[in-house]
Design a protein around this motif. Structure first.
Motif, PDB file in Angstrom:
ATOM      1  N   ASN A  90       0.816  -1.224   0.000  1.00 21.71           N
ATOM      2  CA  ASN A  90       0.000   0.000   0.000  1.00 21.71           C
ATOM      3  C   ASN A  90       0.846   1.269   0.000  1.00 21.71           C
ATOM      4  OD1 ASN A  90      -2.664  -1.050  -0.057  1.00 21.71           O
ATOM      5  ND2 ASN A  90      -2.395  -1.734   2.055  1.00 21.71           N
ATOM      6  N   ARG A 143      -9.942  -6.254  -7.231  1.00 19.29           N
ATOM      7  CA  ARG A 143     -10.515  -5.819  -5.948  1.00 19.29           C
ATOM      8  C   ARG A 143      -9.401  -5.635  -4.912  1.00 19.29           C
ATOM      9  NH1 ARG A 143     -13.214 -10.898  -2.687  1.00 19.29           N
ATOM     10  NH2 ARG A 143     -11.564 -12.411  -3.043  1.00 19.29           N
ATOM     11  N   ASN A 144      -9.793  -5.046  -3.779  1.00 18.81           N
ATOM     12  CA  ASN A 144      -8.859  -4.841  -2.662  1.00 18.81           C
ATOM     13  C   ASN A 144      -7.548  -4.180  -3.071  1.00 18.81           C
ATOM     14  OD1 ASN A 144     -10.603  -6.006  -0.749  1.00 18.81           O
ATOM     15  ND2 ASN A 144      -9.952  -8.058  -1.343  1.00 18.81           N
ATOM     16  N   SER A 145      -7.658  -3.215  -3.953  1.00 17.77           N
ATOM     17  CA  SER A 145      -6.477  -2.474  -4.396  1.00 17.77           C
ATOM     18  C   SER A 145      -6.976  -1.091  -4.808  1.00 17.77           C
ATOM     19  CB  SER A 145      -5.802  -3.199  -5.558  1.00 17.77           C
ATOM     20  OG  SER A 145      -6.767  -3.604  -6.504  1.00 17.77           O
ATOM     21  N   ARG A 152      -7.001  -1.088 -10.642  1.00 17.04           N
ATOM     22  CA  ARG A 152      -7.977  -2.177 -10.684  1.00 17.04           C
ATOM     23  C   ARG A 152      -8.491  -2.413 -12.093  1.00 17.04           C
ATOM     24  NH1 ARG A 152     -12.312  -0.634  -6.775  1.00 17.04           N
ATOM     25  NH2 ARG A 152     -10.630   0.010  -5.387  1.00 17.04           N
ATOM     26  N   PRO A 204      -5.914 -12.284  -2.674  1.00 14.28           N
ATOM     27  CA  PRO A 204      -6.737 -11.202  -2.119  1.00 14.28           C
ATOM     28  C   PRO A 204      -7.165 -10.141  -3.127  1.00 14.28           C
ATOM     29  CG  PRO A 204      -4.881 -11.650  -0.671  1.00 14.28           C
ATOM     30  CD  PRO A 204      -4.650 -12.440  -1.922  1.00 14.28           C
ATOM     31  N   THR A 205      -6.407  -9.962  -4.211  1.00 17.83           N
ATOM     32  CA  THR A 205      -6.756  -8.885  -5.137  1.00 17.83           C
ATOM     33  C   THR A 205      -7.508  -9.368  -6.376  1.00 17.83           C
ATOM     34  OG1 THR A 205      -4.474  -8.982  -5.956  1.00 17.83           O
ATOM     35  CG2 THR A 205      -5.004  -7.201  -4.415  1.00 17.83           C
ATOM     36  N   SER A 209     -11.182 -11.264  -7.545  1.00 13.76           N
ATOM     37  CA  SER A 209     -12.481 -11.808  -7.151  1.00 13.76           C
ATOM     38  C   SER A 209     -12.554 -13.266  -7.600  1.00 13.76           C
ATOM     39  CB  SER A 209     -13.593 -11.017  -7.836  1.00 13.76           C
ATOM     40  OG  SER A 209     -13.505 -11.200  -9.242  1.00 13.76           O
ATOM     41  N   TRP A 256      -5.833 -13.017   5.862  1.00 11.73           N
ATOM     42  CA  TRP A 256      -6.745 -12.281   4.974  1.00 11.73           C
ATOM     43  C   TRP A 256      -7.363 -13.225   3.930  1.00 11.73           C
ATOM     44  CZ3 TRP A 256      -4.959  -7.961   1.070  1.00 11.73           C
ATOM     45  CH2 TRP A 256      -6.047  -7.151   0.730  1.00 11.73           C
ATOM     46  N   LEU A 277     -11.264 -14.126   3.172  1.00 12.04           N
ATOM     47  CA  LEU A 277     -11.880 -13.888   1.859  1.00 12.04           C
ATOM     48  C   LEU A 277     -12.395 -15.172   1.217  1.00 12.04           C
ATOM     49  CD1 LEU A 277      -9.231 -11.384   0.415  1.00 12.04           C
ATOM     50  CD2 LEU A 277     -11.620 -10.839   0.949  1.00 12.04           C
TER      51      LEU A 277
END
Ligand code: GUN
Ligand code: ZN
Length: 426
Positions: free
Chosen positions: A96, A165-167, A172, A205-206, A208, A240, A244
Motif C-alpha cells: 500500500n 478488488r482490494n487495491s 484495478r 486477495p486482489t 475476485s 486475509w 476472503l
C-alpha cells in the motif's frame, strides 16, 4: 560460421542434491563452447573443440574466467525498479505504501518503456538472461516490456497483472476488461520470438472469485501459457485469504479450486505451507520460486528447500525485486544459504549454481531450451571474473578446490563479477 567461447566452463545436467553428486555437472578447466546460429553445437576441452575451428569463425578467449549458463530469475517485478530498498514495512503495508503508488506510473507507456530498458539492461549486467516478470495491471506495461525484451533477443516470460478488488481504483481491472486484455496480449506476444505469456493474478486477495474463474478458463483453453502468482508469503496475508475464501482448505487450495495449478504454474514464496499443500504441488507438478532476499527484507519467513526437493517439487531461485534487495543471483544465493542455515539445511555451491541456472529453467519449464550447455540449447551465458574484487581475488588465491572457489563466488559475488553476458552467442 561458428562462435567459440573459451574459458573454464561449468554447467549442470540435473540437481546435484544436498550431498552433491558429481555426475550432475560437467566442468572443463580449459573448456570451449561452440555456438552455431545462437545454439550450442559442442562443449568440451578447448584443444578438442577448437580443432573444428575455421578461419571464418570467431573466438572469444575468456581464459581464466568462468563461463556459466545465463542466470534464470524465476520471479521479479520490473515495475518495482523504484521500490527496491523501501523502509520498514511488512507485506501488506509495503504494498500500500510503496508498491501500488509506484505501479501507478505505468499507466504512461513512456514510463513503462524507460523502466523496461533500465530493468533489462540491469538484468544483463548481472548475468541474468531469462526471467519470469511481473509488470503492472496496465496492458501498456506488458507491451513496453515485451518490446524491449524482443529488441534484446531475450527469452522472457511476462503477463499483465490481474487485480479487480482490494487495491486502489487506479490499479484495478475488471473481469471482462482483463480477459480482453489478456487475449489481446496473448495474441500479440505469446510464442513470438523468445517470449511467453503468463497469466498473472497478483495474489488471491486482489482477485475476485469471478476473475480467478476467468483466469482458470483461459489457462485451460490456451496451450503453452504460464500462470504465475504469489502464495503463502506472510502471516497477515494468509489470515486475509482465509477471511476472503473461507471455503478453501488452504491458501494454495484457493488457486487449486480455480484450476490454476499445473506444470507451467509458478508460485512465489511458498513459505507457510503444510504437507497437504506440498502433496498438491507434487500431484499437480506445480513449481515454487524461492525468494530469500525478499523473504528476509519483508520479514516474511524462511523457505524450506529440503521439504520441496525431497518430494521432487521443482524450485527456482528468484530475486523478487523490489521486495527483494538485489538483482544479483549470486547475492541471492548468499542469502539463500543463510535462510537455509536458520533451519539446519545447507546449500552447497553445486546445488546453488544449479538453482540459479538449470533449476530455474526447470522451474519455468524452459529446460528444453535454456539452463545448460547440452547440444541444441540456446546459447545464453555469463562470463564471471572470480577476481573482480580484492576480497574475492584474495579468497580465490587461498581456495584449494573448485568447490571452495565456487562457494566463495556464491557468497561474495555480485554484479561486479559478471564480466560479459552473451545472448544467443552474441
Ligand atoms: N504479494 C502480492 N503482491 C506482491 C508483490 O508485489 N511483492 C511481493 N513480494 N509479494 C506480493
Ligand atoms: Zn513478487
Amino acid at each position: 560460421m561458428a562462435t567459440f567461447l573459451r574459458g573454464s566452463i561449468l554447467h549442470f545436467l540435473r540437481d546435484p542434491g544436498a550431498e552433491p553428486d558429481p555426475a550432475a555437472w560437467e566442468y572443463f578447466d580449459d573448456g570451449c563452447l561452440k555456438i552455431v546460429d545462437g545454439r550450442v553445437a559442442a562443449l568440451g576441452p578447448a584443444p578438442d573443440i577448437l580443432k573444428a575451428r575455421t578461419p571464418q569463425d570467431t573466438l572469444h578467449d575468456h581464459s581464466g574466467k568462468l563461463i556459466l549458463p545465463g542466470f534464470v530469475d524465476t520471479h521479479v517485478h520490473y515495475a518495482q525498479v523504484d521500490v527496491i530498498a523501501s523502509y520498514g514495512r511488512q507485506l501488506l503495508d509495503w504494498l500500500n505504501d510503496y508498491t501500488f503508488p509506484a505501479e501507478r506510473a505505468f499507466a504512461d507507456p513512456e514510463h513503462g518503456r524507460r523502466i523496461a530498458k533500465l530493468f533489462l539492461d540491469t538484468l544483463l549486467r548481472h548475468g541474468t538472461t531469462t526471467a519470469a516478470v511481473y509488470p503492472t495491471v496496465h496492458k501498456q506495461s506488458v507491451d513496453a516490456f515485451f518490446e524491449e525484451a524482443e529488441r534484446r533477443n531475450l527469452r522472457m516470460v511476462c503477463g499483465k497483472i490481474l487485480m479487480d478488488r482490494n487495491s486502489p481504483d487506479y490499479l484495478r481491472d475488471d473481469v471482462a476488461g482483463a480477459e480482453r486484455d489478456c487475449r489481446d496480449l496473448i495474441e500479440r506476444w505469446h510464442g513470438k520470438a523468445r517470449l511467453g505469456y503468463a497469466l498473472t493474478p497478483r495474489f488471491a486477495p486482489t482477485s475476485s472469485p469471478e476473475q480467478l474463474a476467468m483466469i482458470g478458463r483461459l489457462y485451460a483453453e490456451t496451450p503453452g501459457l504460464w500462470m504465475q502468482t504469489h502464495l503463502a508469503e506472510n502471516l497477515d496475508e494468509i489470515a486475509w485469504v482465509k477471511q476472503l475464501f473461507p471455503e478453501a482448505r488452504s491458501y494454495l487450495d484457493v488457486y487449486d479450486r480455480f484450476g490454476l495449478l499445473g506444470p507451467r504454474s509458478v508460485f512465489a514464496h511458498c513459505i507457510h505451507l503444510d504437507e497437504a499443500d506440498r502433496a498438491r504441488f507434487v500431484a499437480s507438478n506445480s513449481a515454487m520460486s524461492f525468494c530469500p532476499t525478499s523473504n528476509l527484507f519483508i520479514g516474511s519467513g524462511f523457505f524450506d528447500l529440503e521439504a520441496a526437493r525431497r518430494l521432487g517439487v521443482r524450485v527456482g531461485l528468484a530475486t523478487d525485486v523490489g521486495g527483494g534487495t538485489s538483482y544479483s543471483m549470486l547475492q541471492t544465493l548468499a542469502e539463500a544459504y543463510k535462510v537455509l542455515m536458520t533451519h539446519g539445511q545447507r546449500l552447497n555451491a553445486w546445488r546453488g549454481l544449479w538453482l540459479a541456472t538449470l533449476g530455474g529453467a526447470e522451474c519455468l519449464s524452459l529446460d528444453g531450451k535454456i539452463g545448460n550447455f547440452t547440444a541444441g540449447k540456446e546459447a545464453d551465458c555469463v562470463v564471471l571474473d572470480l577476481a573482480a574484487t580484492p576480497v574475492l581475488d584474495r579468497r580465490m588465491q587461498v581456495a584449494k578446490t573448485l568447490e571452495e572457489r565456487l562457494f566463495a563466488l556464491m557468497i561474495l559475488g555480485d554484479d561486479r563479477v559478471a564480466a560479459k553476458t552473451y545472448i544467443l552467442g552474441e
